[in-house]
Each structure stands twice: as structure tokens, then as C-alpha cells.
Design an enzyme around this catalytic site. Structure first.
Site, PDB file in Angstrom:
ATOM      1  N   ASP A  22       0.986  -1.546  -0.392  1.00 41.13           N
ATOM      2  CA  ASP A  22       0.015  -0.064   0.178  1.00 41.13           C
ATOM      3  C   ASP A  22       0.695   1.314   0.345  1.00 41.13           C
ATOM      4  OD1 ASP A  22      -2.558   1.185  -0.034  1.00 41.13           O
ATOM      5  OD2 ASP A  22      -3.270   1.415   2.595  1.00 41.13           O
ATOM      6  N   ARG A  26      -0.010   8.148  -3.151  1.00 37.54           N
ATOM      7  CA  ARG A  26       0.233   8.452  -2.091  1.00 37.54           C
ATOM      8  C   ARG A  26       2.715   9.117  -1.914  1.00 37.54           C
ATOM      9  NH1 ARG A  26      -1.392   6.277   3.420  1.00 37.54           N
ATOM     10  NH2 ARG A  26      -2.222   4.221   1.640  1.00 37.54           N
ATOM     11  N   TRP A  27       3.148   7.591  -2.456  1.00 34.92           N
ATOM     12  CA  TRP A  27       4.600   8.354  -2.790  1.00 34.92           C
ATOM     13  C   TRP A  27       4.472   8.962  -3.747  1.00 34.92           C
ATOM     14  CZ3 TRP A  27       6.951   6.918  -7.956  1.00 34.92           C
ATOM     15  CH2 TRP A  27       8.378   7.001  -7.459  1.00 34.92           C
ATOM     16  N   ARG A  35      -0.650   8.734 -10.205  1.00 34.49           N
ATOM     17  CA  ARG A  35      -0.997   7.910  -8.990  1.00 34.49           C
ATOM     18  C   ARG A  35      -0.060   6.515 -10.209  1.00 34.49           C
ATOM     19  NH1 ARG A  35      -3.641   7.016  -5.274  1.00 34.49           N
ATOM     20  NH2 ARG A  35      -4.849   5.543  -5.252  1.00 34.49           N
ATOM     21  N   HIS A  39       2.009   3.618  -8.847  1.00 35.43           N
ATOM     22  CA  HIS A  39       2.108   1.702  -9.518  1.00 35.43           C
ATOM     23  C   HIS A  39       3.531   1.082  -9.726  1.00 35.43           C
ATOM     24  CE1 HIS A  39      -2.034   1.888  -7.409  1.00 35.43           C
ATOM     25  NE2 HIS A  39      -2.445   2.728  -8.935  1.00 35.43           N
ATOM     26  N   TRP A  71     -11.730  -1.767  -8.308  1.00 36.69           N
ATOM     27  CA  TRP A  71     -12.474  -2.080  -9.628  1.00 36.69           C
ATOM     28  C   TRP A  71     -13.267  -0.368  -9.141  1.00 36.69           C
ATOM     29  CZ3 TRP A  71     -11.646  -4.758 -13.391  1.00 36.69           C
ATOM     30  CH2 TRP A  71     -11.244  -6.317 -13.297  1.00 36.69           C
ATOM     31  N   ARG A  73     -12.142   2.334  -8.209  1.00 37.49           N
ATOM     32  CA  ARG A  73     -11.316   3.375  -8.179  1.00 37.49           C
ATOM     33  C   ARG A  73     -11.617   3.768 -10.253  1.00 37.49           C
ATOM     34  NH1 ARG A  73      -5.580   2.091  -5.679  1.00 37.49           N
ATOM     35  NH2 ARG A  73      -5.954   2.224  -3.368  1.00 37.49           N
ATOM     36  N   LEU A 133      10.630 -20.423  -3.366  1.00 39.87           N
ATOM     37  CA  LEU A 133       9.610 -19.882  -3.386  1.00 39.87           C
ATOM     38  C   LEU A 133       8.499 -20.246  -3.387  1.00 39.87           C
ATOM     39  CD1 LEU A 133       9.266 -17.670  -1.432  1.00 39.87           C
ATOM     40  CD2 LEU A 133       9.403 -16.507  -4.024  1.00 39.87           C
ATOM     41  N   ARG A 192      -5.015  -1.490   8.700  1.00 36.56           N
ATOM     42  CA  ARG A 192      -6.283  -2.140   8.274  1.00 36.56           C
ATOM     43  C   ARG A 192      -5.903  -3.834   7.550  1.00 36.56           C
ATOM     44  NH1 ARG A 192      -7.373   3.752   6.899  1.00 36.56           N
ATOM     45  NH2 ARG A 192      -6.962   2.950   4.486  1.00 36.56           N
ATOM     46  N   SER A 194      -8.186  -4.276   5.242  1.00 39.85           N
ATOM     47  CA  SER A 194      -8.943  -3.996   3.385  1.00 39.85           C
ATOM     48  C   SER A 194      -9.277  -5.537   2.971  1.00 39.85           C
ATOM     49  CB  SER A 194      -8.048  -3.747   2.804  1.00 39.85           C
ATOM     50  OG  SER A 194      -7.540  -2.217   3.134  1.00 39.85           O
ATOM     51  N   GLU A 205       0.748 -12.138  12.467  1.00 37.86           N
ATOM     52  CA  GLU A 205       0.487 -11.326  13.479  1.00 37.86           C
ATOM     53  C   GLU A 205       1.275  -9.984  12.359  1.00 37.86           C
ATOM     54  OE1 GLU A 205       2.269 -11.080  16.187  1.00 37.86           O
ATOM     55  OE2 GLU A 205       1.109 -13.136  17.117  1.00 37.86           O
TER      56      GLU A 205
HETATM   57  C1  IPE Z   1      -5.601  -3.011  -0.209  1.00 36.09           C
HETATM   58  O1  IPE Z   1      -5.019  -1.354  -0.629  1.00 36.09           O
HETATM   59  C2  IPE Z   1      -5.652  -3.762  -2.192  1.00 36.09           C
HETATM   60  C3  IPE Z   1      -4.342  -3.437  -2.505  1.00 36.09           C
HETATM   61  C4  IPE Z   1      -2.746  -3.579  -2.240  1.00 36.09           C
HETATM   62  C5  IPE Z   1      -3.912  -3.745  -3.718  1.00 36.09           C
HETATM   63  P1  IPE Z   1      -6.218  -0.353  -0.512  1.00 36.09           P
HETATM   64  O2  IPE Z   1      -5.305   1.102  -0.613  1.00 36.09           O
HETATM   65  O3  IPE Z   1      -7.314  -0.190  -1.436  1.00 36.09           O
HETATM   66  O4  IPE Z   1      -7.490  -0.373   0.435  1.00 36.09           O
HETATM   67  P2  IPE Z   1      -7.787   0.568   1.526  1.00 36.09           P
HETATM   68  O5  IPE Z   1      -8.979   1.221   0.509  1.00 36.09           O
HETATM   69  O6  IPE Z   1      -6.613   1.956   1.933  1.00 36.09           O
HETATM   70  O7  IPE Z   1      -8.406   0.074   2.558  1.00 36.09           O
HETATM   71  C1  IPE Z   2      -1.828   0.287  -3.599  1.00 36.44           C
HETATM   72  O1  IPE Z   2      -1.565   1.538  -3.624  1.00 36.44           O
HETATM   73  C2  IPE Z   2      -1.925  -0.197  -4.771  1.00 36.44           C
HETATM   74  C3  IPE Z   2      -3.174  -1.157  -5.089  1.00 36.44           C
HETATM   75  C4  IPE Z   2      -4.236  -0.652  -3.952  1.00 36.44           C
HETATM   76  C5  IPE Z   2      -3.353  -1.195  -6.462  1.00 36.44           C
HETATM   77  P1  IPE Z   2      -3.034   2.513  -3.875  1.00 36.44           P
HETATM   78  O2  IPE Z   2      -2.424   3.352  -4.974  1.00 36.44           O
HETATM   79  O3  IPE Z   2      -3.660   1.990  -2.630  1.00 36.44           O
HETATM   80  O4  IPE Z   2      -1.920   3.964  -3.294  1.00 36.44           O
HETATM   81  P2  IPE Z   2      -2.634   5.075  -2.093  1.00 36.44           P
HETATM   82  O5  IPE Z   2      -3.069   3.879  -0.526  1.00 36.44           O
HETATM   83  O6  IPE Z   2      -3.585   5.644  -2.719  1.00 36.44           O
HETATM   84  O7  IPE Z   2      -1.603   5.845  -2.055  1.00 36.44           O
HETATM   85 MG    MG Z   3      -4.167   2.174  -0.743  1.00 34.44          MG
END
Ligand code: IPE
Ligand code: IPE
Ligand code: MG
Length: 254
Positions: A22, A26-27, A35, A39, A71, A73, A133, A192, A194, A205
Site C-alpha cells: 500500500d 501517496r508515494w 498515481r 504503481h 474496481w 477506482r 519460493l 487495517r 482491507s 502477527e
Molecule cells: C489494499 O489497499 C489493496 C491492495 C494493496 C491491492 P487499498 O489502498 O485498496 O486499501 P484501502 O482502500 O486503503 O483500505
Molecule cells: C496500493 O497503493 C496499490 C493498490 C491498491 C493497487 P494505493 O494505490 O492504494 O496507494 P495509496 O494508498 O492511494 O497511497
Molecule cells: Mg491504498
């Protein structure tokens, strides 16, 4: 960096590590980028955690790449993530195979674009017999969807309800041989689950790291493993040793 062989000795031979990758968005936005650039930058972090997992002799590594909720997004971001994950297979699939890594995709396949679904079939087939692995990508995965699918498949067999046990549910999961998660890492400072691997996270853990996924490297897996080592897993039983964190908090009272 630090005491790797010590880590390898203490984590044991069967560790299942899972990661919620995750913080890509934001990165990117913190750098003034789209955004999707976040990725794309996450690719190097995937390469790093896979290599580090091999190095620390982690048995199984499960990476959350796309959730059933993702989905929702914007269409352009969803399309990017679909194509991007397909290209990851093109770029790394053969290398994973050469490293004896077994690759699987956990999640519903119907909604995934045809070409990506074909690549998933290809990599699972190519690497299916590998003994190194065990690398799982949770892609179009949701913990609740996975359980709903298992329930549908149990009901189709019309068993006597009193015969349905926890093992029945485990046996009807998409991959019944993927074991419980021992250590769950979530990056980006969110605390969380998610909807990730709900069934197998029952006694995991949880380690939350304050790093955006694209910056994740070997040292972060090492840090999470070191934290894991300090945990006392009780599985509902009583522990012979006071929990380290509690012992430290209350001080040594003999
Ligand atoms: C969880 O991250 C899903 C993945 C990392 C693929 P999200 O960014 O979608 O989770 P929420 O919406 O912040 O809970
Ligand atoms: C996780 O990064 C990748 C996916 C959920 C696919 P995010 O895209 O959720 O990045 P943030 O949480 O918005 O920063
Ligand atoms: Mg996220």
C-alpha cells in the site's frame, strides 16, 4: 546489513509472509506525479521483496496486488493496473521460473481482461512444479469473495450440514494448500486488513511499516522479520514466558 544468518535460523522452514503493498498513490502524489507512476515504481519493491524472501528462506510469500474493491477506482487507474500486472508477468515470469519460484494468482479470474488471464495461466503452468519460493499474487482477490466462492462450492456438493467443519472450508478455497499466514506486513502507515486473505489471517502477527510500498526494500522485510521474532504466538493458549512487549512495558519485576 545486520545478522542475516541469525534471521534465517530463527524464522524456521515454513514461514508464510503476506504483504499489503500500500501507498503507491501517496508515494507518487508526494512527488507531484500521477498515481499510476507510483504503481509503476512498485515494481522494484516487488523485485526486492521476492529476492529478500528467497534470501531469508521464507517458504511462501503472498502479495496483495488488486482487491475486489479496487474496481471502484477511476477507470483509467483500473485499466492501468490490469495492463501493468500483465506486463509484470511478461517481464519477470521467465526469471521466476529460472529461480525455481512457483507463481500462483489468488482471486476471481472472470473479470480480468483475456490477455492478462492468459498470462496468468501461462505463468502458473510454467512454474507449477517448481520447489523454491511459493509466490502468490492476490489479484482481484477479496477475503469475503473467496469465502463466498468456497461456500458455493460446498453447497453444490450438498453435504450433510453437520459434516461441514473448518477443514471443509479450507478444502474448498481456491488453493486449499496455501497455509495460514504467519506474518502480515502492511506498508504506508495504514492499520487495517482491507479484506485480504481473511480466512488465513486468523492468527497472523501484524506488522505495520511506515514506508510507502515503492520504497520497500530488503531491509524492510528484515525489519518485519525481526519484529516477528519478538512476538509470542499463543493461539489462545497461555504462554510460558511473559510477552516481551508487556515485560518491557512493566519493567523487570523479577
Ligand atoms: C489494499 O489497499 C489493496 C491492495 C494493496 C491491492 P487499498 O489502498 O485498496 O486499501 P484501502 O482502500 O486503503 O483500505
Ligand atoms: C496500493 O497503493 C496499490 C493498490 C491498491 C493497487 P494505493 O494505490 O492504494 O496507494 P495509496 O494508498 O492511494 O497511497
Ligand atoms: Mg491504498
Amino acid at each position: 546489513m545486520g545478522n542475516q544468518s541469525h534471521l534465517i535460523e530463527t524464522i524456521g522452514p515454513d514461514l508464510h509472509v503476506a504483504a499489503i503493498m500500500d501507498g503507491n498513490g501517496r508515494w507518487a502524489t508526494s512527488r507531484g506525479l500521477e498515481r499510476t507512476a507510483g504503481h509503476a515504481a512498485g515494481e522494484d519493491a516487488i523485485t526486492a521483496i521476492v529476492t529478500a524472501a528467497e534470501r531469508y528462506r521464507v517458504a511462501e510469500l503472498s502479495l496483495f496486488a488488486f482487491s475486489t474493491e479496487n474496481w471502484n477506482r477511476p477507470v483509467a487507474e483500473v485499466e492501468f493496473l490490469m495492463r501493468f500486472n500483465g506486463r509484470l508477468i511478461d517481464r519477470h515470469g521467465q526469471d521466476y521460473h529460472d529461480r525455481n519460484i512457483r507463481v500462483r494468482y489468488l482471486g476471481e479470474r472472470e473479470a480480468i481482461p483475456d490477455d492478462v488471464r492468459r498470462k496468468i495461466g501461462w505463468i502458473e503452468e510454467l512454474t507449477g512444479a517448481n520447489s523454491g519460493l511459493k509466490l502468490n499474487f492476490a489479484f482481484n482477490h477479496g477475503g469475503r469473495a473467496e469465502l463466498a466462492t468456497a461456500v458455493r462450492s460446498i453447497v453444490r456438493e450438498a453435504p450433510d450440514p453437520s459434516d461441514i467443519t473448518e477443514s471443509t472450508i479450507q478444502a474448498h478455497l481456491q488453493f486449499s494448500d496455501i497455509p495460514d499466514v504467519d506474518l502480515l506486513i502492511r506498508t504506508s502507515g495504514e492499520y487495517r486488513i482491507s479484506n485480504f486473505m481473511l480466512w488465513r489471517l486468523a492468527y497472523a502477527e501484524l506488522v505495520f511499516l511506515d514506508v510507502y510500498w515503492p520504497d520497500f526494500r530488503d531491509e524492510h522485510l528484515a525489519e518485519a522479520l525481526r519484529i516477528y521474532e519478538t512476538r509470542t504466538r499463543r493461539f489462545g493458549e497461555i504462554s510460558p514466558e511473559p510477552h516481551l512487549a508487556i515485560a518491557a512495558a512493566v519493567g523487570d519485576q523479577g
